[in-house]
Scaffold this motif. Sequence first.
Motif, PDB file in Angstrom:
ATOM      1  N   PHE A  66       0.837  -1.200   0.000  1.00 43.66           N
ATOM      2  CA  PHE A  66       0.000   0.000   0.000  1.00 43.66           C
ATOM      3  C   PHE A  66       0.872   1.251   0.000  1.00 43.66           C
ATOM      4  O   PHE A  66       0.639   2.185  -0.779  1.00 43.66           O
ATOM      5  CB  PHE A  66      -0.949   0.024   1.204  1.00 43.66           C
ATOM      6  N   ILE A  67       1.854   1.295   0.872  1.00 45.52           N
ATOM      7  CA  ILE A  67       2.721   2.468   0.987  1.00 45.52           C
ATOM      8  C   ILE A  67       3.436   2.733  -0.339  1.00 45.52           C
ATOM      9  O   ILE A  67       3.576   3.881  -0.761  1.00 45.52           O
ATOM     10  CB  ILE A  67       3.717   2.294   2.156  1.00 45.52           C
ATOM     11  N   THR A  68       3.849   1.679  -1.016  1.00 46.54           N
ATOM     12  CA  THR A  68       4.537   1.830  -2.297  1.00 46.54           C
ATOM     13  C   THR A  68       3.600   2.323  -3.397  1.00 46.54           C
ATOM     14  O   THR A  68       3.961   3.190  -4.182  1.00 46.54           O
ATOM     15  CB  THR A  68       5.167   0.483  -2.718  1.00 46.54           C
ATOM     16  N   LEU A  69       2.373   1.791  -3.449  1.00 46.20           N
ATOM     17  CA  LEU A  69       1.451   2.103  -4.532  1.00 46.20           C
ATOM     18  C   LEU A  69       0.622   3.366  -4.309  1.00 46.20           C
ATOM     19  O   LEU A  69       0.086   3.935  -5.257  1.00 46.20           O
ATOM     20  CB  LEU A  69       0.498   0.920  -4.770  1.00 46.20           C
ATOM     21  N   SER A  70       0.502   3.802  -3.073  1.00 46.22           N
ATOM     22  CA  SER A  70      -0.372   4.921  -2.750  1.00 46.22           C
ATOM     23  C   SER A  70       0.336   6.262  -2.923  1.00 46.22           C
ATOM     24  O   SER A  70       1.503   6.404  -2.567  1.00 46.22           O
ATOM     25  CB  SER A  70      -0.854   4.786  -1.301  1.00 46.22           C
ATOM     26  N   SER A  71      -0.414   7.238  -3.416  1.00 52.74           N
ATOM     27  CA  SER A  71       0.137   8.596  -3.500  1.00 52.74           C
ATOM     28  C   SER A  71       0.152   9.267  -2.127  1.00 52.74           C
ATOM     29  O   SER A  71       0.866  10.237  -1.910  1.00 52.74           O
ATOM     30  CB  SER A  71      -0.687   9.436  -4.479  1.00 52.74           C
ATOM     31  N   TRP A  72      -0.640   8.751  -1.194  1.00 49.40           N
ATOM     32  CA  TRP A  72      -0.727   9.269   0.172  1.00 49.40           C
ATOM     33  C   TRP A  72       0.244   8.485   1.054  1.00 49.40           C
ATOM     34  O   TRP A  72       0.245   7.255   1.050  1.00 49.40           O
ATOM     35  CB  TRP A  72      -2.153   9.124   0.676  1.00 49.40           C
ATOM     36  N   GLN A  73       1.045   9.184   1.801  1.00 46.55           N
ATOM     37  CA  GLN A  73       1.948   8.554   2.751  1.00 46.55           C
ATOM     38  C   GLN A  73       1.448   8.870   4.162  1.00 46.55           C
ATOM     39  O   GLN A  73       1.694   9.952   4.689  1.00 46.55           O
ATOM     40  CB  GLN A  73       3.383   9.047   2.549  1.00 46.55           C
ATOM     41  N   PRO A  74       0.703   7.944   4.768  1.00 48.82           N
ATOM     42  CA  PRO A  74       0.104   8.212   6.077  1.00 48.82           C
ATOM     43  C   PRO A  74       1.155   8.481   7.152  1.00 48.82           C
ATOM     44  O   PRO A  74       2.263   7.960   7.097  1.00 48.82           O
ATOM     45  CB  PRO A  74      -0.691   6.940   6.382  1.00 48.82           C
ATOM     46  N   GLN A  75       0.752   9.296   8.132  1.00 51.81           N
ATOM     47  CA  GLN A  75       1.639   9.621   9.250  1.00 51.81           C
ATOM     48  C   GLN A  75       1.844   8.425  10.169  1.00 51.81           C
ATOM     49  O   GLN A  75       2.864   8.322  10.839  1.00 51.81           O
ATOM     50  CB  GLN A  75       1.048  10.767  10.064  1.00 51.81           C
ATOM     51  N   ASN A  76       0.855   7.570  10.222  1.00 53.07           N
ATOM     52  CA  ASN A  76       0.867   6.431  11.140  1.00 53.07           C
ATOM     53  C   ASN A  76       0.276   5.240  10.390  1.00 53.07           C
ATOM     54  O   ASN A  76      -0.612   5.420   9.559  1.00 53.07           O
ATOM     55  CB  ASN A  76       0.016   6.779  12.372  1.00 53.07           C
ATOM     56  N   VAL A  77       0.776   4.042  10.684  1.00 52.57           N
ATOM     57  CA  VAL A  77       0.242   2.827  10.061  1.00 52.57           C
ATOM     58  C   VAL A  77       0.034   1.745  11.117  1.00 52.57           C
ATOM     59  O   VAL A  77       0.695   1.751  12.162  1.00 52.57           O
ATOM     60  CB  VAL A  77       1.157   2.298   8.934  1.00 52.57           C
ATOM     61  N   LYS A  78      -0.884   0.835  10.808  1.00 50.17           N
ATOM     62  CA  LYS A  78      -1.215  -0.247  11.731  1.00 50.17           C
ATOM     63  C   LYS A  78      -1.588  -1.482  10.919  1.00 50.17           C
ATOM     64  O   LYS A  78      -2.240  -1.382   9.880  1.00 50.17           O
ATOM     65  CB  LYS A  78      -2.398   0.179  12.615  1.00 50.17           C
ATOM     66  N   VAL A  79      -1.190  -2.642  11.407  1.00 50.02           N
ATOM     67  CA  VAL A  79      -1.584  -3.921  10.820  1.00 50.02           C
ATOM     68  C   VAL A  79      -2.467  -4.634  11.830  1.00 50.02           C
ATOM     69  O   VAL A  79      -2.107  -4.742  13.007  1.00 50.02           O
ATOM     70  CB  VAL A  79      -0.355  -4.795  10.479  1.00 50.02           C
ATOM     71  N   ILE A  80      -3.615  -5.100  11.372  1.00 46.53           N
ATOM     72  CA  ILE A  80      -4.569  -5.797  12.228  1.00 46.53           C
ATOM     73  C   ILE A  80      -4.847  -7.163  11.612  1.00 46.53           C
ATOM     74  O   ILE A  80      -5.150  -7.258  10.417  1.00 46.53           O
ATOM     75  CB  ILE A  80      -5.876  -4.989  12.370  1.00 46.53           C
ATOM     76  N   ALA A  81      -4.739  -8.197  12.420  1.00 46.45           N
ATOM     77  CA  ALA A  81      -5.008  -9.554  11.933  1.00 46.45           C
ATOM     78  C   ALA A  81      -6.490  -9.709  11.610  1.00 46.45           C
ATOM     79  O   ALA A  81      -7.350  -9.216  12.341  1.00 46.45           O
ATOM     80  CB  ALA A  81      -4.587 -10.583  12.982  1.00 46.45           C
ATOM     81  N   GLY A  82      -6.772 -10.368  10.518  1.00 45.09           N
ATOM     82  CA  GLY A  82      -8.143 -10.531  10.040  1.00 45.09           C
ATOM     83  C   GLY A  82      -8.797 -11.824  10.474  1.00 45.09           C
ATOM     84  O   GLY A  82      -8.467 -12.400  11.515  1.00 45.09           O
TER      85      GLY A  82
END
Length: 179
Positions: free
Chosen positions: A111-127
Motif C-alpha cells: 500500500f505504501i509503495t502504490l499509494s500517493s498518500w503517505q500516512p503519518q501512522n500505520v497499523k496492521v490488524i489480523a483478520g
Amino acid sequence: MSKQLILYYSQGGHTAHICRTMMEHIRALGHDCDMMHLQEAASAGVNWDTYDAVALGSCVLYGSYHQSVFDFVEANKSQLEAKPNSFFSVNVVARNPEKRVPDNNKYLQKFITLSSWQPQNVKVIAGKVNYPAWKWYDRMMIQLIMKMTNGPTDPSSVIDYTDYDDVKAYAESLVKMAP
C-alpha cells in the motif's frame, strides 16, 4: 473532546466490525467518532472540517486492496494530509505476530509503495478466516494460499485472529493524534 473519522473498505464485513469496535471504544472514552464505508464517503462526501483526525483502513483481497481504496486516496489526498492521519491494513497473514509489524507486512508495504498518500501512522490488524461465508471460488483460492502459508484449510473453519485489545489501543492512539 475530539472527533475522529474512520473510513474503511470492507467486503465481508469483518473490517467494518473492527471499525465499529474502534468507534465504540473512542466514544466510550468520551470523544466523538464517525465511521463511513469508502463507497458512502465517495458518493455522499465527507465534511472534513468537522474532524480532528482520520483513519483509513482496508482489508486485503487476493494480495491487494480494492481499487476504490486507491481511487478514494487519490481523490482526497489533500484532505487526508491536512489532518493527523493513519492507515490500517486488515489481513490474515497478520495471524503470525511477526507479520503484525508494519515493516514485516508485505501488504502494508505494498500500500505504501502504490499509494500517493503517505500516512503519518500505520497499523496492521489480523483478520478473519471465514470459509463458510465465502463464495466457492474465494474459498478455493484462499485455501490454496493458506496451504502455501501453513494456514487453516478446513472449509468449515471460522477463525477470528483479531486482537480486540490491540484494536482498542489503536483507537486510543487515534484520539491521541488529535490536536
